[in-house]
Design an enzyme around this catalytic site. Structure first.
Site, PDB file in Angstrom:
ATOM      1  CB  CYS A  79      -0.960  -0.049   1.181  1.00 38.93           C
ATOM      2  SG  CYS A  79      -2.243   1.200   1.205  1.00 38.93           S
ATOM      3  CG  HIS A  80      -0.218   4.974   1.325  1.00 40.70           C
ATOM      4  ND1 HIS A  80      -1.427   4.330   1.137  1.00 40.70           N
ATOM      5  CD2 HIS A  80      -0.349   6.195   0.761  1.00 40.70           C
ATOM      6  CE1 HIS A  80      -2.256   5.135   0.513  1.00 40.70           C
ATOM      7  NE2 HIS A  80      -1.634   6.276   0.261  1.00 40.70           N
TER       8      HIS A  80
END
Length: 139
Positions: free
Chosen positions: A70-71
């Site tokens: 994800c991030h």
């Protein structure tokens, strides 16, 4: 692992974790795999700690498998370990990953065996993400 021991951290889903050691307590030479968590807030906060970035950088330099989802690549970017790495991420940070010198691939999970990195886009990819980390560890 965190900046302080015995701190409780909550995820956006309400799951919690309590740190039992600090980033400095970990010997990067002993790390076989290091997983950088995703979500919007966690990676943004982790990248603010030089000791965290040093651990990530040194673990990679010592041949650890590095995983991020994800991030999570934000931490890898700040630790300066993405140059030349084949990777994926949550679509909103694609430009950050490219600007850090990574080779972005729009796939749910990307394995870069040469750089010993595994990346994934979203939480629904976690099963395949973890499977690929285990495969890379066994290689």
């Amino acid at each position: 692992v965190g900046p302080k021991t015995s701190e409780k951290y909550l995820s956006k889903e309400g799951y919690w974790a309590i740190t039992d050691c600090t980033f400095k307590d970990i010997d990067p030479k002993q790390v076989k795999a290091l997983i950088i968590p995703g979500g919007l807030l966690c990676p943004d906060r982790l990248r603010r700690y030089p000791d965290c970035l040093n651990l990530v950088n040194q673990a990679k330099a010592n041949g650890s498998v590095i995983g991020f989802i994800c991030h999570g690549p934000w931490v890898a970017i700040s630790a300066k370990i993405l140059k030349g790495v084949k990777t994926t991420c949550f679509f909103a940070i694609k430009d950050d990953v490219i600007n850090a010198g990574a080779h972005y691939i729009d796939q749910h999970v990307v394995v870069d065996t040469e750089h010993r990195c595994v990346s994934a886009q979203i939480p629904e990819d976690v099963a395949e993400f973890m499977k690929q980390i285990l495969i890379l560890l066994e290689a």
